[in-house]
Design a protein around this motif. Structure first.
Motif, PDB file in Angstrom:
ATOM      1  N   CYS A 192      39.410  38.266  33.247  1.00 24.00           N
ATOM      2  CA  CYS A 192      38.894  36.906  33.308  1.00 24.00           C
ATOM      3  C   CYS A 192      38.366  36.494  31.940  1.00 24.00           C
ATOM      4  CB  CYS A 192      37.799  36.788  34.367  1.00 24.00           C
ATOM      5  SG  CYS A 192      36.382  37.873  34.097  1.00 24.00           S
ATOM      6  N   THR A 193      38.090  35.220  31.781  1.00 21.15           N
ATOM      7  CA  THR A 193      37.512  34.697  30.553  1.00 21.15           C
ATOM      8  C   THR A 193      36.094  34.231  30.824  1.00 21.15           C
ATOM      9  OG1 THR A 193      39.686  33.975  29.780  1.00 21.15           O
ATOM     10  CG2 THR A 193      37.772  33.019  28.684  1.00 21.15           C
ATOM     11  N   CYS A 194      35.147  34.720  30.034  1.00 23.36           N
ATOM     12  CA  CYS A 194      33.742  34.375  30.222  1.00 23.36           C
ATOM     13  C   CYS A 194      33.183  33.749  28.949  1.00 23.36           C
ATOM     14  CB  CYS A 194      32.912  35.612  30.550  1.00 23.36           C
ATOM     15  SG  CYS A 194      33.338  36.404  32.098  1.00 23.36           S
ATOM     16  N   THR A 195      32.193  32.903  29.124  1.00 24.71           N
ATOM     17  CA  THR A 195      31.427  32.418  27.989  1.00 24.71           C
ATOM     18  C   THR A 195      30.308  33.410  27.722  1.00 24.71           C
ATOM     19  OG1 THR A 195      31.919  30.113  28.479  1.00 24.71           O
ATOM     20  CG2 THR A 195      30.013  30.558  27.082  1.00 24.71           C
ATOM     21  N   ILE A 196      30.347  34.051  26.559  1.00 19.19           N
ATOM     22  CA  ILE A 196      29.371  35.073  26.213  1.00 19.19           C
ATOM     23  C   ILE A 196      28.174  34.406  25.556  1.00 19.19           C
ATOM     24  CG2 ILE A 196      29.000  37.261  25.032  1.00 19.19           C
ATOM     25  CD1 ILE A 196      31.148  37.316  27.198  1.00 19.19           C
ATOM     26  N   GLN A 197      27.032  34.469  26.242  1.00 17.82           N
ATOM     27  CA  GLN A 197      25.810  33.892  25.701  1.00 17.82           C
ATOM     28  C   GLN A 197      25.195  34.831  24.661  1.00 17.82           C
ATOM     29  OE1 GLN A 197      25.053  30.851  26.523  1.00 17.82           O
ATOM     30  NE2 GLN A 197      26.569  30.679  28.164  1.00 17.82           N
ATOM     31  N   GLN A 198      24.291  34.318  23.874  1.00 15.43           N
ATOM     32  CA  GLN A 198      23.709  35.103  22.791  1.00 15.43           C
ATOM     33  C   GLN A 198      23.036  36.382  23.302  1.00 15.43           C
ATOM     34  OE1 GLN A 198      21.174  32.821  20.254  1.00 15.43           O
ATOM     35  NE2 GLN A 198      22.831  31.574  19.445  1.00 15.43           N
ATOM     36  N   ASP A 233      30.986  30.738  39.111  1.00 12.46           N
ATOM     37  CA  ASP A 233      31.090  30.113  37.793  1.00 12.46           C
ATOM     38  C   ASP A 233      30.879  31.192  36.738  1.00 12.46           C
ATOM     39  OD1 ASP A 233      30.621  28.763  35.339  1.00 12.46           O
ATOM     40  OD2 ASP A 233      29.840  27.008  36.388  1.00 12.46           O
ATOM     41  N   LEU A 234      31.911  31.483  35.936  1.00 10.90           N
ATOM     42  CA  LEU A 234      31.812  32.544  34.939  1.00 10.90           C
ATOM     43  C   LEU A 234      31.041  32.125  33.694  1.00 10.90           C
ATOM     44  CD1 LEU A 234      35.375  34.104  35.220  1.00 10.90           C
ATOM     45  CD2 LEU A 234      33.206  35.175  35.845  1.00 10.90           C
ATOM     46  N   ASN A 235      30.858  30.817  33.501  1.00 14.74           N
ATOM     47  CA  ASN A 235      30.055  30.367  32.364  1.00 14.74           C
ATOM     48  C   ASN A 235      28.574  30.659  32.595  1.00 14.74           C
ATOM     49  OD1 ASN A 235      32.620  29.122  32.056  1.00 14.74           O
ATOM     50  ND2 ASN A 235      31.739  27.629  30.655  1.00 14.74           N
ATOM     51  N   THR A 236      28.133  30.468  33.834  1.00 10.90           N
ATOM     52  CA  THR A 236      26.725  30.688  34.159  1.00 10.90           C
ATOM     53  C   THR A 236      26.516  31.963  34.975  1.00 10.90           C
ATOM     54  OG1 THR A 236      26.930  29.368  36.184  1.00 10.90           O
ATOM     55  CG2 THR A 236      26.298  28.210  34.157  1.00 10.90           C
ATOM     56  N   LYS A 237      27.622  32.595  35.379  1.00 14.66           N
ATOM     57  CA  LYS A 237      27.584  33.792  36.236  1.00 14.66           C
ATOM     58  C   LYS A 237      26.787  33.514  37.512  1.00 14.66           C
ATOM     59  CE  LYS A 237      27.965  37.016  32.336  1.00 14.66           C
ATOM     60  NZ  LYS A 237      27.769  36.058  31.247  1.00 14.66           N
ATOM     61  N   SER A 238      27.102  32.388  38.146  1.00  9.65           N
ATOM     62  CA  SER A 238      26.362  31.979  39.339  1.00  9.65           C
ATOM     63  C   SER A 238      27.326  31.592  40.459  1.00  9.65           C
ATOM     64  CB  SER A 238      25.439  30.798  39.022  1.00  9.65           C
ATOM     65  OG  SER A 238      26.199  29.692  38.571  1.00  9.65           O
ATOM     66  N   LEU A 239      26.816  31.574  41.686  1.00  9.22           N
ATOM     67  CA  LEU A 239      27.581  31.220  42.868  1.00  9.22           C
ATOM     68  C   LEU A 239      27.865  29.716  42.889  1.00  9.22           C
ATOM     69  CD1 LEU A 239      28.573  32.089  45.793  1.00  9.22           C
ATOM     70  CD2 LEU A 239      26.311  31.348  46.550  1.00  9.22           C
ATOM     71  N   VAL A 240      29.115  29.355  43.213  1.00 13.05           N
ATOM     72  CA  VAL A 240      29.496  27.945  43.345  1.00 13.05           C
ATOM     73  C   VAL A 240      29.582  27.549  44.809  1.00 13.05           C
ATOM     74  CG1 VAL A 240      31.307  26.243  42.882  1.00 13.05           C
ATOM     75  CG2 VAL A 240      30.741  27.954  41.161  1.00 13.05           C
ATOM     76  N   GLY A 241      30.214  28.389  45.616  1.00 18.86           N
ATOM     77  CA  GLY A 241      30.368  28.076  47.035  1.00 18.86           C
ATOM     78  C   GLY A 241      31.193  29.135  47.722  1.00 18.86           C
ATOM     79  N   LYS A 242      31.466  28.909  49.011  1.00 21.94           N
ATOM     80  CA  LYS A 242      32.253  29.874  49.774  1.00 21.94           C
ATOM     81  C   LYS A 242      33.229  29.139  50.681  1.00 21.94           C
ATOM     82  CE  LYS A 242      28.750  30.350  53.436  1.00 21.94           C
ATOM     83  NZ  LYS A 242      27.953  31.291  54.237  1.00 21.94           N
ATOM     84  N   LEU A 243      34.351  29.805  50.945  1.00 20.12           N
ATOM     85  CA  LEU A 243      35.392  29.285  51.829  1.00 20.12           C
ATOM     86  C   LEU A 243      35.592  30.300  52.945  1.00 20.12           C
ATOM     87  CD1 LEU A 243      38.026  28.305  49.103  1.00 20.12           C
ATOM     88  CD2 LEU A 243      36.282  26.812  50.097  1.00 20.12           C
ATOM     89  N   LYS A 244      35.943  29.811  54.122  1.00 23.50           N
ATOM     90  CA  LYS A 244      36.266  30.717  55.227  1.00 23.50           C
ATOM     91  C   LYS A 244      37.242  29.999  56.144  1.00 23.50           C
ATOM     92  CE  LYS A 244      34.273  33.575  58.924  1.00 23.50           C
ATOM     93  NZ  LYS A 244      35.410  34.468  58.862  1.00 23.50           N
TER      94      LYS A 244
END
Length: 209
Positions: free
Chosen positions: A109-115, A190-201
């Motif tokens: 995957c591609t991530c935004t690497i923070q400082q 969300d790989l930029n913030t490494k946080s949950l966006v939502g879920k599908l089922k």
């Protein structure tokens, strides 16, 4: 119709991935419970090499290093992730941590690497190709392929095993990861913030592979 048959493993094949060499040749990598990774030339259907791992191979994914050489990441039954340079036939690194989270699958995957993520501080955050590993406890670990260090862990939002991972980018260029779980849910991250966006089922019971 069948084009060819590749034979060489002595046990179940658990993972297949296509890889592209720096010279443009395309090959196939296969990981097996026999503890080996085998590289196959698709055109000639010949075995180009075998890597002996330290356990059964559960998952493979391909990537290119900084010089565009073909590389592989493998997840083994000993819970370690091994990196391989298949053009030079060498093992690059073993990635491990001590969280005791049993891993189940891999994805590039591609991530935004923070400082704060960087070993050497840069002036601005930057996008970097990383490795995601899904775990039995429902969490996902993000690894730097450059430094081989653990950048962070997302979740566990669910206690359900992660069976599969897929990276995607939206029209704005933002990077996301989808994780498919044992209980039939798909979780978006969300790989930029490494946080949950939502879920599908969906409406059917069963695992997602």
């Amino acid at each position: 119709k069948i084009v060819g048959i590749f034979e060489g493993h002595t046990s179940t094949i658990c993972s297949l991935v296509g890889v592209k060499y720096r010279d443009g040749n395309h090959c196939l990598a296969s990981g097996s419970r026999d503890g080996t990774i085998q590289i196959w030339n698709i055109k000639s259907q010949k075995n180009m090499g075998t890597f002996q791992t330290h356990g059964e191979v559960y998952s493979l994914c391909g990537y290119a290093d900084g010089t565009r050489r073909a590389c592989l990441a493998s997840l083994n039954s000993n819970n370690k992730i091994e990196l391989w340079n298949i053009e030079y036939n060498e093992k690059l690194w073993t990635m491990e941590d001590y969280s005791q989270s049993m891993r189940s699958c891999l994805a590039i995957c591609t991530c935004t690497i923070q400082q704060e993520d960087l070993v050497k501080i840069e002036s601005e955050p930057s996008d970097e190709e990383c490795l995601a590993s899904g775990c039995n406890d429902g969490s996902i670990q993000i690894w730097s392929l450059k430094s081989t260090s653990l950048l962070g862990t997302m979740g566990p939002y669910l206690s359900s095993r992660v069976n599969t991972l897929a990276h995607y980018k939206n029209k704005d260029g933002r990077n996301f990861l989808a994780s498919g779980h044992e209980d039939g849910k798909i979780i978006l991250w969300d790989l930029n913030t490494k946080s949950l966006v939502g879920k599908l089922k969906d409406d059917t019971a069963g695992s997602i592979y």
